[in-house]
Design a protein around this motif. Sequence first.
Motif, PDB file in Angstrom:
ATOM      1  N   PRO A   1      54.169  39.436  65.318  1.00 22.64           N
ATOM      2  CA  PRO A   1      53.161  40.072  64.371  1.00 22.64           C
ATOM      3  C   PRO A   1      51.700  39.611  65.128  1.00 22.64           C
ATOM      4  CG  PRO A   1      53.873  37.764  63.641  1.00 22.64           C
ATOM      5  CD  PRO A   1      54.710  38.303  64.741  1.00 22.64           C
ATOM      6  N   GLU A   2      50.761  40.351  64.550  1.00 16.99           N
ATOM      7  CA  GLU A   2      49.290  40.016  65.093  1.00 16.99           C
ATOM      8  C   GLU A   2      48.558  38.860  64.431  1.00 16.99           C
ATOM      9  OE1 GLU A   2      50.657  43.757  66.224  1.00 16.99           O
ATOM     10  OE2 GLU A   2      50.439  43.213  64.067  1.00 16.99           O
ATOM     11  N   HIS A   3      49.153  38.304  63.209  1.00 14.69           N
ATOM     12  CA  HIS A   3      48.687  37.200  62.511  1.00 14.69           C
ATOM     13  C   HIS A   3      49.756  36.601  61.686  1.00 14.69           C
ATOM     14  CE1 HIS A   3      46.009  35.541  59.147  1.00 14.69           C
ATOM     15  NE2 HIS A   3      45.003  35.708  60.059  1.00 14.69           N
ATOM     16  N   ILE A   4      49.428  35.323  61.714  1.00 14.45           N
ATOM     17  CA  ILE A   4      50.420  34.473  60.982  1.00 14.45           C
ATOM     18  C   ILE A   4      49.370  33.433  60.162  1.00 14.45           C
ATOM     19  CG2 ILE A   4      52.252  32.491  61.188  1.00 14.45           C
ATOM     20  CD1 ILE A   4      52.977  33.764  63.819  1.00 14.45           C
ATOM     21  N   SER A   5      50.039  33.315  58.752  1.00 14.14           N
ATOM     22  CA  SER A   5      49.308  32.342  57.861  1.00 14.14           C
ATOM     23  C   SER A   5      50.292  31.289  57.642  1.00 14.14           C
ATOM     24  CB  SER A   5      48.950  32.811  56.563  1.00 14.14           C
ATOM     25  OG  SER A   5      47.750  34.015  56.821  1.00 14.14           O
ATOM     26  N   ALA A   6      49.940  29.943  57.885  1.00 13.99           N
ATOM     27  CA  ALA A   6      51.037  28.967  57.811  1.00 13.99           C
ATOM     28  C   ALA A   6      50.477  27.790  56.807  1.00 13.99           C
ATOM     29  CB  ALA A   6      51.164  28.366  59.154  1.00 13.99           C
TER      30      ALA A   6
END
Length: 389
Positions: free
Chosen positions: A189-194
């Motif tokens: 994916p282009e973006h990951i929120s963790a």
Amino acid sequence: MSNNNKILENRGVYIHVPFCVKKCAYCDFLSFPANQSIYSEYVDALIREIQFFDRNVDTISSIFIGGGTPSILDGAFIFKIMEVLYNKFLVRQDAEITIECNPGTIDKNKVCIYKEANINRISFGLQSASDELLARIGRIHTYNDFLYSYNCAREAGFCNINIDMMSALPGQTLDMYMQDIQKIVKLNPEHISAYSLILEENTPLYENINMYPSVPDEETERLMYYDTKKILLENQYNRYEISNYAKQGYECRHNKLYWERGDYIGFGLGASSLINDVRYKNTQNIEEYMKKAGKKSIVCEQEQLTKKDCMSEFMFLGLRESRGICANDFKKQFGVSIHKIFGNVLQKHIDQKLMVSYSSDEDGQIWYALTDYGVDVSNYVFSEYLLEY
């Protein structure tokens, strides 16, 4: 205080869809299950609110449709909302337009409608790749449901996708979590929120925590955070905010608007707005919202921020970003040196190794940013920038 130095071409719109299939065990957001009749009535009210918006805001650089679960709505409803927004505002050609989707609530038809409606970014609330953990925290989907949703979005042509992940869940080990992160990285994916789980009061998880397996201890939670950063960096994801990672050029423009105190307009139940340093908040009562949408009385709170409020927000919001805050930007916005207002606190945090000062390679400007240790105790650091009246 009216702040004429804000970047006025960067304004955002937030659309709140408060509905979900069922409430997750950890969720304290303004959301609840409803039926198709309520969905339809709510969308009509939302459109009235947008159409009758009368403040002097025109050009929009980002739109974020959040919830709740916006993808629970029929695709035609989303298309209609987008159509009204484009009729009401001048939406920039390069605007970032995001919709939050939960796996299990979208299909090929819906994502094609999103694409047709000019939505160009999807944010998936996966939270975990473990079906056992997903069931434990009350999610409605499995990992395979997510994979189907993700592939639908890719096949429809979406090339900007975020995946939300959660750590420190009940019964989650460090190895389990890192295996999840590795799975997600392979999807590219282009973006990951963790995000780390926060036990919020008045949620089923908080009220019944003793009935769940233990949550990871503080040291394990810290290792989850640092190992996430390490693995994602190795895979070309830059941590640009405390909990957000992106490939180059895919940082979430809408969220950056919040952290950099740009103006934004919130439409929907309980939605908040910030316009010319005045904060507005809509009623959280669904019956009242349906009745008053399109009228000024829909706003239940209004607050004119003082110069001190704005200075404090500049610091504790801006310091969430990995690059930190620029001393020159502070001077431009407030007409006074950052050192005159916060010099002692800045130096204290540098001495405590919570923060570093550095010079920009591009123009030599002075910046201040949190260290890894500062991120660990960020709530303490932020509290130090609250100015007293």
